[in-house]
Motif scaffolding. Structure first.
Motif, PDB file in Angstrom:
ATOM      1  N   CYS A 179      38.228  40.668  27.262  1.00 32.43           N
ATOM      2  CA  CYS A 179      39.307  41.220  27.761  1.00 32.43           C
ATOM      3  C   CYS A 179      40.233  40.016  28.496  1.00 32.43           C
ATOM      4  O   CYS A 179      39.320  39.174  29.433  1.00 32.43           O
ATOM      5  N   LYS A 180      41.450  40.103  28.690  1.00 32.35           N
ATOM      6  CA  LYS A 180      42.222  38.984  29.592  1.00 32.35           C
ATOM      7  C   LYS A 180      42.710  39.945  30.809  1.00 32.35           C
ATOM      8  O   LYS A 180      43.641  40.749  30.651  1.00 32.35           O
ATOM      9  N   VAL A 181      41.980  39.779  31.716  1.00 33.12           N
ATOM     10  CA  VAL A 181      42.260  40.680  33.053  1.00 33.12           C
ATOM     11  C   VAL A 181      42.554  39.402  34.183  1.00 33.12           C
ATOM     12  O   VAL A 181      41.662  38.540  34.426  1.00 33.12           O
ATOM     13  N   ALA A 182      43.794  39.571  34.762  1.00 34.83           N
ATOM     14  CA  ALA A 182      43.817  38.511  36.068  1.00 34.83           C
ATOM     15  C   ALA A 182      43.187  39.176  37.087  1.00 34.83           C
ATOM     16  O   ALA A 182      43.354  40.343  37.221  1.00 34.83           O
ATOM     17  N   LEU A 183      42.504  38.435  37.714  1.00 33.73           N
ATOM     18  CA  LEU A 183      41.714  38.671  38.761  1.00 33.73           C
ATOM     19  C   LEU A 183      42.049  38.052  40.134  1.00 33.73           C
ATOM     20  O   LEU A 183      42.503  36.774  40.338  1.00 33.73           O
ATOM     21  N   ALA A 184      41.986  38.868  41.391  1.00 37.57           N
ATOM     22  CA  ALA A 184      42.149  38.260  42.644  1.00 37.57           C
ATOM     23  C   ALA A 184      41.098  39.011  43.808  1.00 37.57           C
ATOM     24  O   ALA A 184      40.631  39.740  43.486  1.00 37.57           O
ATOM     25  N   LEU A 185      40.825  37.989  44.787  1.00 41.11           N
ATOM     26  CA  LEU A 185      40.117  38.544  45.729  1.00 41.11           C
ATOM     27  C   LEU A 185      40.923  38.319  46.904  1.00 41.11           C
ATOM     28  O   LEU A 185      41.405  36.924  47.200  1.00 41.11           O
ATOM     29  N   VAL A 186      41.219  39.479  47.688  1.00 39.00           N
ATOM     30  CA  VAL A 186      41.649  39.254  48.989  1.00 39.00           C
ATOM     31  C   VAL A 186      40.827  39.444  50.358  1.00 39.00           C
ATOM     32  O   VAL A 186      40.027  40.270  50.386  1.00 39.00           O
ATOM     33  N   ALA A 187      40.770  38.193  50.977  1.00 36.91           N
ATOM     34  CA  ALA A 187      39.895  38.110  52.056  1.00 36.91           C
ATOM     35  C   ALA A 187      40.926  37.926  53.409  1.00 36.91           C
ATOM     36  O   ALA A 187      41.660  37.252  53.350  1.00 36.91           O
ATOM     37  N   PRO A 188      40.399  38.604  54.445  1.00 35.29           N
ATOM     38  CA  PRO A 188      41.222  38.556  55.619  1.00 35.29           C
ATOM     39  C   PRO A 188      41.386  36.933  56.151  1.00 35.29           C
ATOM     40  O   PRO A 188      40.431  36.305  55.728  1.00 35.29           O
ATOM     41  N   PRO A 189      42.276  36.647  56.858  1.00 29.17           N
ATOM     42  CA  PRO A 189      42.534  35.132  57.055  1.00 29.17           C
ATOM     43  C   PRO A 189      41.144  34.789  57.841  1.00 29.17           C
ATOM     44  O   PRO A 189      41.085  35.534  59.029  1.00 29.17           O
ATOM     45  N   GLY A 190      40.566  33.566  57.668  1.00 29.98           N
ATOM     46  CA  GLY A 190      39.215  33.322  58.353  1.00 29.98           C
ATOM     47  C   GLY A 190      38.136  34.125  58.051  1.00 29.98           C
ATOM     48  O   GLY A 190      37.238  34.023  58.750  1.00 29.98           O
ATOM     49  N   GLY A 191      38.299  35.084  57.041  1.00 25.68           N
ATOM     50  CA  GLY A 191      36.978  36.161  56.855  1.00 25.68           C
ATOM     51  C   GLY A 191      36.259  35.995  55.595  1.00 25.68           C
ATOM     52  O   GLY A 191      35.611  36.953  55.330  1.00 25.68           O
ATOM     53  N   ALA A 241      40.231  48.370  30.192  1.00 20.71           N
ATOM     54  CA  ALA A 241      40.723  46.927  30.131  1.00 20.71           C
ATOM     55  C   ALA A 241      40.507  46.449  28.639  1.00 20.71           C
ATOM     56  O   ALA A 241      41.289  45.675  27.909  1.00 20.71           O
ATOM     57  N   ARG A 242      39.480  47.000  27.979  1.00 23.57           N
ATOM     58  CA  ARG A 242      39.261  46.888  26.417  1.00 23.57           C
ATOM     59  C   ARG A 242      40.526  47.139  25.644  1.00 23.57           C
ATOM     60  O   ARG A 242      40.919  46.689  24.767  1.00 23.57           O
ATOM     61  N   ALA A 243      41.040  48.403  26.174  1.00 26.36           N
ATOM     62  CA  ALA A 243      42.253  48.988  25.419  1.00 26.36           C
ATOM     63  C   ALA A 243      43.617  48.441  25.887  1.00 26.36           C
ATOM     64  O   ALA A 243      44.609  48.827  25.364  1.00 26.36           O
ATOM     65  N   GLY A 244      43.415  47.257  26.744  1.00 27.00           N
ATOM     66  CA  GLY A 244      44.834  46.692  27.113  1.00 27.00           C
ATOM     67  C   GLY A 244      45.416  47.278  28.319  1.00 27.00           C
ATOM     68  O   GLY A 244      46.591  47.167  28.608  1.00 27.00           O
ATOM     69  N   GLN A 245      44.771  48.397  28.829  1.00 29.12           N
ATOM     70  CA  GLN A 245      45.491  49.245  29.934  1.00 29.12           C
ATOM     71  C   GLN A 245      44.991  48.713  31.153  1.00 29.12           C
ATOM     72  O   GLN A 245      45.994  49.330  32.125  1.00 29.12           O
ATOM     73  N   LEU A 246      44.323  47.872  31.597  1.00 32.19           N
ATOM     74  CA  LEU A 246      44.012  47.341  32.903  1.00 32.19           C
ATOM     75  C   LEU A 246      44.111  45.748  32.571  1.00 32.19           C
ATOM     76  O   LEU A 246      43.471  45.184  31.758  1.00 32.19           O
ATOM     77  N   ARG A 247      45.099  45.245  33.305  1.00 33.07           N
ATOM     78  CA  ARG A 247      45.405  43.825  32.841  1.00 33.07           C
ATOM     79  C   ARG A 247      45.417  42.942  34.202  1.00 33.07           C
ATOM     80  O   ARG A 247      45.365  41.722  34.321  1.00 33.07           O
ATOM     81  N   ARG A 248      45.393  43.791  35.223  1.00 29.21           N
ATOM     82  CA  ARG A 248      44.975  43.183  36.649  1.00 29.21           C
ATOM     83  C   ARG A 248      44.342  43.785  37.586  1.00 29.21           C
ATOM     84  O   ARG A 248      44.540  45.163  37.809  1.00 29.21           O
ATOM     85  N   LEU A 249      43.267  43.169  38.160  1.00 26.58           N
ATOM     86  CA  LEU A 249      42.346  43.808  38.982  1.00 26.58           C
ATOM     87  C   LEU A 249      42.048  42.945  40.224  1.00 26.58           C
ATOM     88  O   LEU A 249      42.321  41.718  40.298  1.00 26.58           O
ATOM     89  N   ALA A 250      42.187  43.693  41.378  1.00 24.24           N
ATOM     90  CA  ALA A 250      41.804  43.090  42.616  1.00 24.24           C
ATOM     91  C   ALA A 250      40.736  43.554  43.318  1.00 24.24           C
ATOM     92  O   ALA A 250      40.468  44.745  43.287  1.00 24.24           O
ATOM     93  N   VAL A 251      40.051  42.714  44.095  1.00 29.11           N
ATOM     94  CA  VAL A 251      38.914  43.193  45.064  1.00 29.11           C
ATOM     95  C   VAL A 251      39.620  43.082  46.468  1.00 29.11           C
ATOM     96  O   VAL A 251      39.592  41.607  46.713  1.00 29.11           O
ATOM     97  N   VAL A 252      39.280  43.917  47.178  1.00 28.02           N
ATOM     98  CA  VAL A 252      39.673  43.528  48.543  1.00 28.02           C
ATOM     99  C   VAL A 252      38.514  43.800  49.480  1.00 28.02           C
ATOM    100  O   VAL A 252      37.516  44.469  49.345  1.00 28.02           O
ATOM    101  N   GLY A 253      37.872  42.474  50.158  1.00 32.11           N
ATOM    102  CA  GLY A 253      37.059  42.425  51.060  1.00 32.11           C
ATOM    103  C   GLY A 253      36.529  40.832  50.983  1.00 32.11           C
ATOM    104  O   GLY A 253      35.933  40.567  50.048  1.00 32.11           O
ATOM    105  N   GLY A 254      36.315  40.491  52.129  1.00 30.56           N
ATOM    106  CA  GLY A 254      35.755  38.861  52.127  1.00 30.56           C
ATOM    107  C   GLY A 254      34.371  38.677  52.471  1.00 30.56           C
ATOM    108  O   GLY A 254      33.881  37.486  52.303  1.00 30.56           O
TER     109      GLY A 254
END
Length: 381
Positions: free
Chosen positions: A175-187, A142-155
Motif C-alpha cells: 500500500c502507498k500511504v503517506a505517513l507522519a509523526l507529530v511530536a511536541p516541540p522538543g518532545g 489501505a489495501r482498498a485505497g480508502q486510507l492514503r494518509r496516516l498520522a501518529v500523534v505522540g513523541g
C-alpha cells in the motif's frame, strides 16, 4: 472468610494470580473483575502491527490463571468505587464488596486535544483490546485505497514504534500511504539520550515518515498543527490519526474517595498501598508515587507485581503482618524500541545501540513474558 477483589487483569495483577495459585491461602475468597478473558501485552503490539506476530501471540488467557488461583471470574468493567464502604460497581449493574482490593485497571489514552476530529478518524492506542480489533480494519482500508494518509500523534517511544510498525505493515501489504509523526516541540523521545533520537530520526527518514515538531489539535475539519513559537496553525491531512498521546486516569477514580493527585491517579506508598485507604492497593498505570524514576510504564508494573502480591498475601494472613515489602524503581530503565522491520534500538541512560540483534533480544524478552504467564505455577507443598 475474607474477600480479595482484584479489579483489572494488568501486568502486576498477573503476579498476584501466580502467588495465589502457589499458596492458595485458606479463608480467602478471591474475585477477579475484568472486562475480558484476555490480557493484551502492549510490548508486542508494534510487532503484531508489523506482521511479526499473530494476535494469539500477544495475549494471555486469564481463565486458567484465575482457576489455578481459586479466583472467581466476573467479566465486566468497574465503573465506580466507594473506598469508605469498600464497594465496587461494574457496568453490568453488579456490586462487589471487599475486605482487600487490588487495582490494576490501566489507563485511557489522553485524547482531549484531538476529540473534535471527524468521527471515525481518531484511533487511540488504548484500550489495547479495542486497538487490536480496529487496526486490521484500517489496514484493509489501505489495501482498498480508502486510507492514503496516516498520522501518529505522540513523541514518546510508543508513537515512534507505532508509526514505524504502520510503515512496515503498509510496505508488506503493497500500500502507498503517506505517513507522519507529530511530536511536541522538543518532545521527541524526551528523557532519552541524543544518540537515541538521532538513531530514531534516521529510521523515520528511511521509512518515509514525515516528522512534525508541533502540538496537534483536533478540529471538525481534521488535524491541525500548532507551532510552539508562532502559535500559528496549519492543517495536516490524515484519513486516520493514531493517538499515542500519553495516559489519562479513569474518571471514576477521583470520585472514589481515594487519595488521588490533581490528574486523578491513585497515590500509593512504596508498598503500593493507597495513602488514604490501606486496604486498597494499586499498581500499573492507575497509580502514582513520589519516587525518583517512577513512571507509567509496563516495566514498573511488571517489577512491582511481586511486591504487590506479597503485601496482599501478608494483609490476608491472620498473623500480625510483617512490615510491607517496598518496590524501589531503578534509577534508569532499559527501553528496546521496535522499528517496524526486524530491527530495534536499545536505550539505557546515555548508552544506545541498534540492529537486528536488538530486535531478537526484545523478541526473546517479550515471548518469555508471555510464556511465563500462560501456564499456572505449581502449588507450593
Amino acid at each position: 472468610m475474607k474477600r480479595l477483589l482484584l479489579v483489572g487483569g494488568g501486568h502486576a495483577q498477573l503476579a498476584v494470580l501466580h502467588a495465589l495459585a502457589r499458596q492458595r491461602p485458606r479463608g480467602v475468597e478471591a474475585v477477579l473483575l475484568t472486562p475480558s478473558p484476555w490480557q493484551w501485552y502492549s510490548g508486542m503490539l508494534p510487532g503484531w502491527m508489523a506482521g511479526h506476530y499473530g494476535a494469539e501471540d500477544c495475549r494471555i488467557d486469564l481463565r486458567p490463571l484465575a482457576a489455578a488461583a481459586g479466583a472467581r471470574l466476573c467479566f465486566a468493567s468497574a465503573t465506580a468505587l466507594d473506598a469508605d464502604r469498600r464497594i465496587v460497581h461494574d457496568d453490568a449493574g453488579a456490586s462487589h464488596d471487599f475486605d482487600l482490593l487490588s487495582l490494576d485497571v490501566g489507563s485511557l489514552t489522553d485524547t482531549r486535544a484531538l476529540d473534535a476530529m471527524p468521527a471515525g478518524t481518531l484511533l487511540p492506542v488504548k484500550p489495547l483490546e479495542a486497538f487490536f480489533s480496529a487496526w486490521p480494519q484500517r489496514l484493509a482500508a489501505a489495501r482498498a485505497g480508502q486510507l492514503r494518509r496516516l498520522a501518529v500523534v505522540g513523541g514518546g517511544a510508543a508513537g515512534v514504534e507505532l508509526v514505524l510498525a504502520a510503515a512496515q505493515a503498509f510496505h508488506r501489504a503493497g500500500c502507498k500511504v503517506a505517513l507522519a509523526l507529530v511530536a511536541p516541540p522538543g518532545g521527541l523521545l524526551a528523557g532519552h539520550a541524543d544518540g537515541v533520537r538521532r538513531r530514531v530520526e534516521r529510521r523515520l527518514t528511511r521509512a518515509g515518515v514525515a516528522l512534525h515538531h508541533a502540538r496537534a489539535r483536533g478540529t471538525p475539519a481534521g488535524l491541525a498543527l500548532v507551532d510552539g513559537a508562532e502559535h500559528t496553525a496549519s492543517a495536516l491531512s490524515a484519513d486516520c490519526v493514531i493517538a499515542a498521546t500519553g495516559a489519562r486516569a479513569l474518571p471514576w477514580l477521583q470520585a472514589s474517595g481515594l487519595a488521588c493527585d490533581a490528574e486523578g491517579w491513585v497515590v500509593v506508598d512504596a508498598g503500593h498501598r493507597s495513602r488514604s485507604h490501606p486496604a486498597i492497593h494499586a499498581a500499573g498505570d492507575v497509580c502514582t508515587r513520589d519516587a525518583p524514576g517512577f513512571a507509567r510504564s509496563g516495566v514498573h508494573a511488571v517489577h512491582a507485581g511481586p511486591v504487590l502480591a506479597a503485601n496482599l498475601l501478608a494483609a490476608l494472613a491472620d498473623a500480625t503482618p510483617a512490615p510491607p515489602q517496598r518496590y524501589q524503581p531503578r534509577p534508569r530503565s532499559l527501553y528496546l524500541i521496535a522499528c517496524g522491520a526486524r530491527h530495534a534500538i536499545a536505550s539505557w541512560g546515555p548508552w544506545s545501540a541498534e540492529g537486528r540483534w536488538v530486535w531478537h533480544w526484545k523478541d526473546r524478552i517479550d515471548r518469555g513474558f508471555i510464556a511465563r504467564h500462560r501456564s499456572p505455577p505449581a502449588r507450593a507443598v
